[in-house]
Scaffold this motif. Sequence first.
Motif, PDB file in Angstrom:
ATOM      1  N   TRP A 114       0.783  -1.328   0.027  1.00 28.76           N
ATOM      2  CA  TRP A 114      -0.084   0.059  -0.156  1.00 28.76           C
ATOM      3  C   TRP A 114       0.922   1.260  -0.020  1.00 28.76           C
ATOM      4  N   THR A 115       0.570   2.415  -0.786  1.00 28.00           N
ATOM      5  CA  THR A 115       0.971   3.396  -0.566  1.00 28.00           C
ATOM      6  C   THR A 115       0.087   4.662  -0.431  1.00 28.00           C
ATOM      7  N   PRO A 116      -0.429   4.760   0.649  1.00 31.96           N
ATOM      8  CA  PRO A 116      -1.583   5.778   0.897  1.00 31.96           C
ATOM      9  C   PRO A 116      -1.234   7.238   0.547  1.00 31.96           C
ATOM     10  N   GLU A 117      -2.063   7.936   0.314  1.00 30.65           N
ATOM     11  CA  GLU A 117      -1.971   9.681  -0.106  1.00 30.65           C
ATOM     12  C   GLU A 117      -2.727  10.226   0.809  1.00 30.65           C
ATOM     13  N   ARG A 118      -2.240  11.488   1.298  1.00 34.28           N
ATOM     14  CA  ARG A 118      -3.073  12.262   2.216  1.00 34.28           C
ATOM     15  C   ARG A 118      -4.073  12.779   1.446  1.00 34.28           C
ATOM     16  N   PRO A 119      -5.460  12.936   1.744  1.00 35.67           N
ATOM     17  CA  PRO A 119      -6.289  13.583   1.166  1.00 35.67           C
ATOM     18  C   PRO A 119      -6.026  15.077   0.552  1.00 35.67           C
ATOM     19  N   GLY A 147      -3.061  15.922  -0.715  1.00 32.97           N
ATOM     20  CA  GLY A 147      -2.123  15.659  -1.572  1.00 32.97           C
ATOM     21  C   GLY A 147      -0.776  15.749  -1.349  1.00 32.97           C
ATOM     22  N   TRP A 148      -0.407  16.291   0.197  1.00 33.12           N
ATOM     23  CA  TRP A 148       0.825  16.370   0.615  1.00 33.12           C
ATOM     24  C   TRP A 148       1.304  15.187   1.088  1.00 33.12           C
ATOM     25  N   PRO A 194       5.158  12.100   5.567  1.00 33.29           N
ATOM     26  CA  PRO A 194       6.419  12.211   5.902  1.00 33.29           C
ATOM     27  C   PRO A 194       7.053  10.854   6.293  1.00 33.29           C
ATOM     28  N   GLY A 195       5.988  10.153   7.223  1.00 29.07           N
ATOM     29  CA  GLY A 195       6.623   8.807   7.608  1.00 29.07           C
ATOM     30  C   GLY A 195       6.399   7.648   6.710  1.00 29.07           C
ATOM     31  N   LEU A 196       6.111   7.632   5.460  1.00 24.45           N
ATOM     32  CA  LEU A 196       6.037   6.774   4.779  1.00 24.45           C
ATOM     33  C   LEU A 196       7.175   6.873   3.524  1.00 24.45           C
ATOM     34  N   HIS A 197       7.609   5.770   3.236  1.00 24.84           N
ATOM     35  CA  HIS A 197       8.756   5.718   2.513  1.00 24.84           C
ATOM     36  C   HIS A 197       8.636   4.392   1.389  1.00 24.84           C
TER      37      HIS A 197
END
Length: 168
Positions: free
Chosen positions: A134-139, A141-142, A145-148
């Motif tokens: 999974w590569t969830p994105e913030r709503p 669009g930013w 920072p903790g996901l790599h």
Amino acid sequence: MPRLQIAVFGEGDLAGDPRGERLADLAYGVGRGLGRAGAVLVCGGRGGVMEAACRGARDAGGETLGILPGDRRAGPAPNPHLTHEVYAGVGQGRNLAVALSGRAAIAVGGSWGTLSEIALALRHGVPVVTLASWTPERPDGWPEPGLHRAQDADGAVRLALDLATAEP
């Protein structure tokens, strides 16, 4: 001083999954890398990605800790590559314990339980490295920072170890 613990998230059943063999190979590589680095691999203690990662860690001489959803009497049985077992008795609620037990986490593939572990880890400031996951994105669009993201098992391990040791 306690040894560095890295959590590994991933689905517990790869049977019938067209990506199953690839995910098992990636998970094995992650486990092997963590074992070679001397880190303790923490996971949900079941099959699939968790079992493959634990097998890799044990083949490299590492230690593994499984936080299991049930209790010793009611199962389900732990995977055979665990060196330590914790029976949480809280079903999927054990995902929180898995997520918080690593200084960083690596998610390999995954289903809804994996996504919940990623979210719980991020919510509590534990950095997560995704590998074919999974590569969830913030709503808004930013970037989170903790996901790599990593492209291979060795890269995922290096990044997770770097993130874990950079934490205060």
